[in-house]
Enzyme design. Sequence first.
Site, PDB file in Angstrom:
ATOM      1  N   CYS A 200       0.818  -1.214   0.000  1.00 33.26           N
ATOM      2  CA  CYS A 200       0.000   0.000   0.000  1.00 33.26           C
ATOM      3  C   CYS A 200       0.850   1.261   0.000  1.00 33.26           C
ATOM      4  O   CYS A 200       1.794   1.373   0.789  1.00 33.26           O
ATOM      5  CB  CYS A 200      -0.863  -0.023   1.268  1.00 33.26           C
ATOM      6  SG  CYS A 200      -1.812   1.459   1.505  1.00 33.26           S
ATOM      7  N   ARG A 301     -11.851   0.041  -6.446  1.00 36.83           N
ATOM      8  CA  ARG A 301     -11.613   0.231  -5.018  1.00 36.83           C
ATOM      9  C   ARG A 301     -10.887   1.537  -4.770  1.00 36.83           C
ATOM     10  O   ARG A 301     -10.987   2.134  -3.723  1.00 36.83           O
ATOM     11  CB  ARG A 301     -10.781  -0.948  -4.493  1.00 36.83           C
ATOM     12  CG  ARG A 301     -10.651  -0.998  -2.979  1.00 36.83           C
ATOM     13  CD  ARG A 301      -9.847  -2.219  -2.562  1.00 36.83           C
ATOM     14  NE  ARG A 301     -10.032  -2.535  -1.159  1.00 36.83           N
ATOM     15  CZ  ARG A 301      -9.220  -2.140  -0.187  1.00 36.83           C
ATOM     16  NH1 ARG A 301      -8.180  -1.395  -0.459  1.00 36.83           N
ATOM     17  NH2 ARG A 301      -9.462  -2.483   1.061  1.00 36.83           N
TER      18      ARG A 301
HETATM   19  P1  IMP Z   1      -1.028  -7.068   3.628  1.00 36.45           P
HETATM   20  O1  IMP Z   1      -1.645  -8.223   4.385  1.00 36.45           O
HETATM   21  O2  IMP Z   1      -0.102  -6.240   4.451  1.00 36.45           O
HETATM   22  O3  IMP Z   1      -0.372  -7.538   2.364  1.00 36.45           O
HETATM   23  O4  IMP Z   1      -2.231  -6.081   3.229  1.00 36.45           O
HETATM   24  C1  IMP Z   1      -3.379  -6.538   2.546  1.00 36.45           C
HETATM   25  C2  IMP Z   1      -4.449  -5.455   2.600  1.00 36.45           C
HETATM   26  O5  IMP Z   1      -3.970  -4.265   1.946  1.00 36.45           O
HETATM   27  C3  IMP Z   1      -5.733  -5.802   1.875  1.00 36.45           C
HETATM   28  O6  IMP Z   1      -6.609  -6.585   2.639  1.00 36.45           O
HETATM   29  C4  IMP Z   1      -6.314  -4.427   1.556  1.00 36.45           C
HETATM   30  O7  IMP Z   1      -7.040  -3.888   2.632  1.00 36.45           O
HETATM   31  C5  IMP Z   1      -5.082  -3.577   1.374  1.00 36.45           C
HETATM   32  N1  IMP Z   1      -4.747  -3.389  -0.047  1.00 36.45           N
HETATM   33  C6  IMP Z   1      -4.846  -4.257  -1.070  1.00 36.45           C
HETATM   34  N2  IMP Z   1      -4.385  -3.708  -2.210  1.00 36.45           N
HETATM   35  C7  IMP Z   1      -3.989  -2.458  -1.903  1.00 36.45           C
HETATM   36  C8  IMP Z   1      -3.434  -1.378  -2.666  1.00 36.45           C
HETATM   37  O8  IMP Z   1      -3.168  -1.483  -3.850  1.00 36.45           O
HETATM   38  N3  IMP Z   1      -3.218  -0.228  -1.986  1.00 36.45           N
HETATM   39  C9  IMP Z   1      -3.495  -0.083  -0.667  1.00 36.45           C
HETATM   40  N4  IMP Z   1      -3.980  -1.072   0.095  1.00 36.45           N
HETATM   41  C10 IMP Z   1      -4.233  -2.256  -0.518  1.00 36.45           C
END
Ligand code: IMP
Length: 377
Positions: A200, A301
């Site tokens: 993100c 989104r």
């Molecule tokens: P991770 O578990 O740290 O990889 O984060 C996953 C979460 O990041 C997802 O469940 C979303 O809420 C959020 N997310 C997914 N894609 C994106 C993006 O492109 N930008 C910002 N947040 C994202």
Amino acid sequence: MARKILTEPSRTLMEYRLLPGLTTPASTIDSISLQTPLVWPRKALPAPQLRIPIVAAAMQAVSGPRLAITMARLGGVAFLFGSQGSADQAAMVAAVKEADVDSELALLDARGRLLAAAAINTHDYEERLPGLIAAGVDAVCLDSSDGHSFYQGNALRWIAERYPDLHLMGGNVITGRGFDYLVEHGAQAVKVGMGGGSICITQEQKGTGRGLATSVIDVVTARDRHREKTGHHIPIVADGGLGTARDVIVALALGADYVMMGRFFAGVDESPNPVTAVAGRPLKAYWGEGSARAQSWKSLRYNQGLFVEGVEGYVDAIGPLAPLLADTLAKIRAAMSSCGCSSIRQLQEEAELELVSALSIREGEAHDILRLPEGSQ
Ligand code: IMP
């Protein structure tokens, strides 16, 4: 002057540690239950219960039918990603509902089929939902990087009125006000987090976001207030930036009912992408739903594709999900046992946490020895 300027910094989960409580025969590792409610039921039905406090993120690089089937068999759920055509997503739901059920842990619907969950957006839900429902979807999550919006409020109300049997989640929010708004409009569970995901760049691009611990604390405070008034316990889902048992246990102790993770699942055999070897190292591609790669579908989104809010990259390919999950759950159980808690609800009510300094985090890692690689003796 801005309406509100908070001068205390917001905090991440990594900054907290749990203090142990009295471990008793009721809180030994074997007696711990990780059961947790998926949603607060709209009707006077028993709340559907997850058997583990972990769900997989609605992302192209994470939650296809293979992971959704594996997760439901292991007592959790993977949210089938919404950044695809409605017919393709409905086919994924159907694949989950048609899988054969061979595990005692499996999460089942009233007809004995695996539970299926999917992410939807605020733009095309009226067209998308009938196909998902015909395929047997049990739960949907309105998936938005900023769910505190008029559009999500309308979508929640519309869906709750037309499909009262569908389990309906809203998100993401990072304030108590955001929580109140979504629940007033019909959300039966609320997902929390902005800016913390591993892929993100929302904070960098827009300057919006908040540390996940502070977000969870703010939203859980509103949730507990709502429970005192109504008796309804709306589950809170901590989302973005979690990747270890340590993150999960802190989120639960702060009052979350379960967590959503993306990166954690992206490298397992059951995620959709093939293994690619880079310089002999087995990797799997992982990208954000707001990255250029996902937006090539037409991501709804994030900002309708005006700019990217996510990046793409790789994670290590790490083999099947089951051993990774077993290891993570064992650590969560061990932490709950240390805290003297035999259920997530007890942990939410009785946990004692402390902010730790950067130096104590350093002290908490192995230090001052020549460390051998694990298993090298
Ligand atoms: P991770 O578990 O740290 O990889 O984060 C996953 C979460 O990041 C997802 O469940 C979303 O809420 C959020 N997310 C997914 N894609 C994106 C993006 O492109 N930008 C910002 N947040 C994202």
